[in-house]
Design a protein around this motif. Structure first.
Motif, PDB file in Angstrom:
ATOM      1  N   GLU A  76     -41.626 -11.369 -11.389  1.00 22.17           N
ATOM      2  CA  GLU A  76     -40.463 -12.028 -11.987  1.00 22.17           C
ATOM      3  C   GLU A  76     -40.906 -13.090 -12.986  1.00 22.17           C
ATOM      4  N   ALA A  77     -41.950 -13.835 -12.650  1.00 19.88           N
ATOM      5  CA  ALA A  77     -42.469 -14.859 -13.559  1.00 19.88           C
ATOM      6  C   ALA A  77     -42.993 -14.221 -14.842  1.00 19.88           C
ATOM      7  N   THR A  78     -43.674 -13.105 -14.714  1.00 19.77           N
ATOM      8  CA  THR A  78     -44.198 -12.404 -15.896  1.00 19.77           C
ATOM      9  C   THR A  78     -43.054 -11.887 -16.755  1.00 19.77           C
ATOM     10  N   ARG A  79     -42.033 -11.331 -16.121  1.00 15.57           N
ATOM     11  CA  ARG A  79     -40.878 -10.821 -16.869  1.00 15.57           C
ATOM     12  C   ARG A  79     -40.217 -11.953 -17.652  1.00 15.57           C
ATOM     13  N   LYS A  80     -40.031 -13.097 -17.008  1.00 14.20           N
ATOM     14  CA  LYS A  80     -39.418 -14.239 -17.686  1.00 14.20           C
ATOM     15  C   LYS A  80     -40.280 -14.732 -18.838  1.00 14.20           C
ATOM     16  N   LYS A  81     -41.591 -14.754 -18.634  1.00 11.89           N
ATOM     17  CA  LYS A  81     -42.509 -15.212 -19.678  1.00 11.89           C
ATOM     18  C   LYS A  81     -42.344 -14.359 -20.932  1.00 11.89           C
ATOM     19  N   TYR A  82     -42.384 -13.045 -20.767  1.00 11.85           N
ATOM     20  CA  TYR A  82     -42.290 -12.171 -21.927  1.00 11.85           C
ATOM     21  C   TYR A  82     -40.892 -12.146 -22.527  1.00 11.85           C
TER      22      TYR A  82
END
Length: 100
Positions: A76-82
């Motif tokens: 989820e953190a990676t998705r938000k980052k991108y």
């Protein structure tokens, strides 16, 4: 809110109670109590087991749940980052087009 304890035995119980009440991760508990993640982990596994086995078992359940969910939080953190990078690129492109 930062806690300061001079008695390690008291600290391990307070950390365990905090983790149980909030469902907190070791990382979050370490930040709240102003100590390292390894100290939190040792307090709630080794030290707490000696002081209060029942509380240690409850805390262990929360830590296992958090461990099993960490890949979801990481994804989820990676998705938000991108998504944020994509949103920033769109805004930057719109400003460039407006200025041309």
């Amino acid at each position: 809110m930062e806690y300061i304890y001079t008695d390690d035995r008291d600290r391990c119980i307070k950390i365990a109670e905090y983790i149980i009440e909030s469902g907190s991760t070791v990382r979050k508990a370490a930040k709240v109590f102003g100590i390292s993640k390894s100290t939190v982990h040792k307090d709630v596994t080794v030290n707490l087991e000696k002081r209060n086995p029942t509380l240690a078992n409850e805390t262990k359940k929360i830590l296992e749940k958090n461990k099993n969910e960490r890949h979801i939080r990481g994804g989820e953190a990676t998705r938000k980052k991108y998504q944020n990078l994509k949103d920033h690129d769109i805004k930057t492109s719109a400003k460039k087009e407006k200025n041309q």
